[in-house]
Structure formats: structure tokens, C-alpha cells
Enzyme design. Structure first.
Site, PDB file in Angstrom:
ATOM      1  N   GLU A 200     -32.134 -21.421 -21.747  1.00 50.61           N
ATOM      2  CA  GLU A 200     -33.139 -20.437 -21.322  1.00 50.61           C
ATOM      3  C   GLU A 200     -34.269 -20.248 -22.346  1.00 50.61           C
ATOM      4  O   GLU A 200     -34.438 -19.179 -22.925  1.00 50.61           O
ATOM      5  CB  GLU A 200     -32.457 -19.115 -20.973  1.00 50.61           C
ATOM      6  N   GLU A 298     -26.115 -23.552 -15.052  1.00 51.30           N
ATOM      7  CA  GLU A 298     -25.505 -22.224 -15.181  1.00 51.30           C
ATOM      8  C   GLU A 298     -25.853 -21.318 -14.022  1.00 51.30           C
ATOM      9  O   GLU A 298     -26.984 -21.279 -13.553  1.00 51.30           O
ATOM     10  CB  GLU A 298     -25.966 -21.534 -16.477  1.00 51.30           C
TER      11      GLU A 298
END
Length: 445
Positions: A200, A298
Site C-alpha cells: 500500500e 490482499e
């Protein structure tokens, strides 16, 4: 010529899971209704790599708090090829993430030569879990490893949490850190399949996080990570960029992969499901860079444990189908197990998981998400290829794959409160079926 089908069903309104609803003969001819799902087995798309989940410290710690019998049962249900989900993939965090017991690294403060590098902490919980999974699977797992943050002293904000950036002077050292991790895991008998650049990179989180612009991620791969892996004989390790949400993946991929000197090191693009269900963005990336791969790295249900919830499983299935139909090649769930709180998590970012263990009562709970994942992973095997489908039915979600042995698995999701009749058509044959309300069906052909 295909003559029969088998229907496997899980429903909110039915007891049992993965229920075998029976075998049915296909009829010769064509349906006279428009309510059809048509399958074209000869029209093939991407090859499927497999399913898996993350071996976080939180997952390993939660498992360690229940009985040996329950530990074995959970690993069996995830990794057994015949009777479990048949997971063949895994994900690890390179030192700590939010689903760790605390912030930690593998080196002592300001060790600019990485002389103190040690993964001893992972040997306590995480590595034994991975080894048990490999033993149950009966083969090596393909493990993707991702960093959440460099050590605090390598960062502009002097903190593993709250974003910040990697200092320019430490880019080579940080690249070498990946190499050290791969080498040390290999010494433990665990082969790392690939690494993502950063988990991220567009997020400043209150937990372990580090920001990269597209240019910074491109240049880190181009001048540091790619050459460093190559120099140490790890040019066979896959590099995955982005590892973040679908909403901005097109812009990120275009900026990085348009540079051939960076792109030559990169295997593919990872995506998460938070924020957006813009599945079409995967196709946009595929169309621009058809030789690169797409992997889901994810996804989880946020906000803590939701035992017995049905929408959680539906979210998994909807996202898996949406991504599969847009060139996805692999699916990695987040924590494979969490405790009764949805942790542990060192900043209280509790989430749900397909398997929840009550560490006080030594009880295992399998959520709807576990069974919904199984409608794909138990029947769509590594090496399968997605095949073309077509339908005018907007109230159903569906995808179809052809396995290496020629068998076909069609997965049909009904998130509505209505039974929806439809006709399955394939190779000049058909059968009338009903997708019952709030159910998922795998039709084996």
C-alpha cells in the site's frame, strides 16, 4: 462429449456447506429462453496460478493459543489438496506489519551493514506455521513477501508507522534487506517466490507504512531492487508493483511499466479490494501490458469479527469473480486465522478472517468466507484456464475455468433474495437450473 454435471451448493438458507445437490444429464439441443449462461470451452484466457492466504504473526500467534488438535484441523482444512481448500500460495510480511504483536525489524538500530540481520523472531511462530502448511499441502508453496515499512532509521519521518518515505541514501541498503530475507528464509527451507515493492504505497497508516510515488517505486525497482536481486542470483524472483487498491492501479502501472528499464524486472501488478470494486481496471492494465501478470495480494473484512455473517462470504465471491473475469491469475487472502477480537493487531485495526479461533474457549469458527472461497479453490486448480462465458442475466455473477484434465468449473453467485432460474448451455447441450437465493453454486461439467 460432455454428458453430465454435478452441482455443489452453499446457501444462507440451507444447512451444511459444499452440499452435493446431485448429478444431472445434459440434454441435446438449445434452450428456447434468453435466461441462459453460455459457456465456450475452446475460447481460453489467462492461466490460473492458485489460491492462498497470509502467514502473519497474528495468524501464527492466534493458532498457537488453541489446542494442537485444532491447529492441525485448521491447517488441514486450508492446505489439504483432497479435502481442504487446496491452498498453494502464501504471503509473508518482511518484519512487522499491523497484524504483528508490535513494531519490529531484523536488524539493530543504525546497522548500515546489516551485520545483525536475523529472522529469529519468525522462527518462533511464523516459520513453523509455514512448514506445517507445506507439509499438509505436500508441495512447496509459492510465497509472496511484502514489506510494510523499512526500519524507522531508514525513513524520513524516523518512524515505522505513519507513512514517511525511504531515505534516498538507504535505497541500496533497503534492496539488500530483501535479499537477506530471501536468503535467511531459504536457510529455513522456505523458498520465497517473489516480493512486492511495498504494501500500500499510497497510504499513510497509523501502523507500519511507507509511501512511494509512482516515479519513486519505478526508480527503486529500476536502480536498486531489480539490480540487487539480479546481482545476488535472485533474478528468478518475481517483483510485484503497486500491491494496493484497484482505484489507482491503472495510473501506477502505466507510469512504471512504460519504462522498459524498470519493466524488465517486474513480473506483475498486485491489487487489493479496499475502497473500490472497479474490476475493469485490471483489464485496462492487461490491455496496456499483456505480458505482465495480475495478482490479488490482499483483502479482508474490516471492522472486527463478524461470526455468522453471510455478506462477508458474498464479498469474497463477488471480488474473486470480478477480478477473475478481468484477467486475474491468483488470489491471496489476508490473515488465514485471527482470534476472537479479530487480532492481535498492534494498533487495534481488528478485522475478520475466514477462520476465527476463540482462544479462551479453544473453539474454531469457520465463516461464510471460508466456504465461499472453497467454491473456487477446491474446483479451479492451478493450471486451469478461464474460458468464455456469456449471459444477459444481470442478477447473477459467474465465471468459468477449464482444468488441465478438461473438466470445467462454473461458479455462479446469487446475492439476491430471489431464486433465479437459468439455462446452462455448452457445446450443443443444455440443462435448466435454479440459483437459489443468497447462494453460491459450483457446477462441475
Amino acid at each position: 462429449m460432455r454428458k453430465s454435471i454435478q452441482v455443489i451448493q452453499t446457501s444462507k438458507y440451507d444447512t451444511g456447506k459444499w452440499n452435493n445437490k446431485g448429478n444431472f444429464d445434459l440434454l441435446q439441443g438449445k434452450s428456447d429462453t434468453d435466461n441462459t449462461i453460455d459457456i465456450y470451452p475452446e475460447d481460453e484466457y489467462q492461466e490460473w496460478l492458485g489460491f492462498g492466504g497470509a502467514f502473519t504473526e497474528a495468524a501464527a500467534y492466534s493458532l498457537s493459543k488453541v489446542s494442537k488438535e485444532n491447529q492441525k484441523e485448521i491447517i488441514y482444512h486450508y492446505f489439504n489438496k483432497e479435502h481442504g481448500l487446496g491452498y498453494t500460495l502464501g504471503r509473508t510480511h518482511i518484519h512487522s506489519c499491523d497484524f504483528s504483536l508490535e513494531n519490529y525489524t531484523y536488524v539493530e538500530e543504525n546497522d548500515e551493514k546489516l551485520q545483525t540481520f536475523s529472522i529469529d523472531r519468525e522462527k518462533k511462530l511464523v516459520i513453523p506455521l509455514i512448514k506445517a502448511a507445506i507439509k499438509e499441502a505436500g508441495e512447496e508453496l509459492s510465497i509472496l513477501s511484502s514489506p510494510w515499512s523499512p526500519p524507522a532509521w531508514m525513513k524520513t519521518n524516523g518512524d515505522m508507522n505513519h507513512g514517511g518515505k525511504l531515505k534516498e541514501k538507504y535505497r541500496d541498503l533497503w534492496a539488500l534487506y530483501y535479499v537477506k530475507y530471501i536468503q535467511e528464509m531459504s536457510k529455513e527451507g522456505i523458498n520465497i517466490w517473489g516480493v512486492s515493492v511495498q504494501n500500500e504505497p499510497e497510504a499513510t497508516q497509523v501502523w507500519d507504512s511507507c509511501r512511494y510515488t509512482a516515479e519513486e517505486e519505478r526508480d527503486f525497482v529500476k536502480f536498486h531492487l531489480g539490480p540487487t536481486l539480479e546481482k545476488h542470483g535472485f533474478d528468478n524472483k518475481k517483483i510485484v508493483i503497486w500491491d494496493h487498491n484497484r482505484d489507482l492501479m491503472v495510473e501506477r502501472a502505466e507510469k512504471i511499466l512504460s519504462d522498459p528499464e524498470a519493466a524488465k524486472y517486474i513480473w506483475g501488478v498486485g491489487n487489493h479490494w479496499y475502497v473500490s470494486e472497479e474490476f475493469e481496471n485490471l483489464s485496462k492494465v492487461h490491455e496496456m501490458f499483456p505480458n505482465k501478470h495480475l495478482i490479488f495480494t490482499e483483502g479482508c473484512i474490516e471492522g472486527g469479527v463478524q461470526l455468522g455473517a453471510w455478506h462477508t462470504g458474498e464479498r469474497y465471491a463477488r471480488n474473486i469473480i470480478g477480478d477473475m473475469n478481468n484477467w486475474l491469475e491468483a488470489f491471496l487472502d489476508w490473515n488465514i486465522v485471527l482470534d476472537e477480537k479479530g487480532g492481535p493487531n498492534h494498533v487495534g485495526n481488528y478485522c475478520d478472517s475466514p477462520v476465527i479461533v476463540d482462544t479462551n474457549e479453544d473453539v474454531v469458527h469457520y465463516n461464510s468466507s471460508f466456504y465461499y472461497i472453497g467454491h473456487f479453490s477446491k474446483y479451479i486448480k492451478p493450471g486451469a484456464k478461464r474460458i468464455a462465458t456469456n449471459s444477459k442475466i444481470e442478477t447473477l455473477s459467474y465465471t468459468a475455468f477449464k482444468n488441465s484434465d478438461g473438466s470445467i468449473a462454473l461458479v455462479v453467485l446469487n446475492e439476491t433474495e430471489q431464486d433465479i432460474p437459468y439455462t446452462l448451455q455448452i457445446e450443443g447441450k443444455y440443462i435448466n437450473l435454479i440459483s437459489t437465493k443468497r447462494s453460491i453454486n459450483t457446477i462441475l461439467i
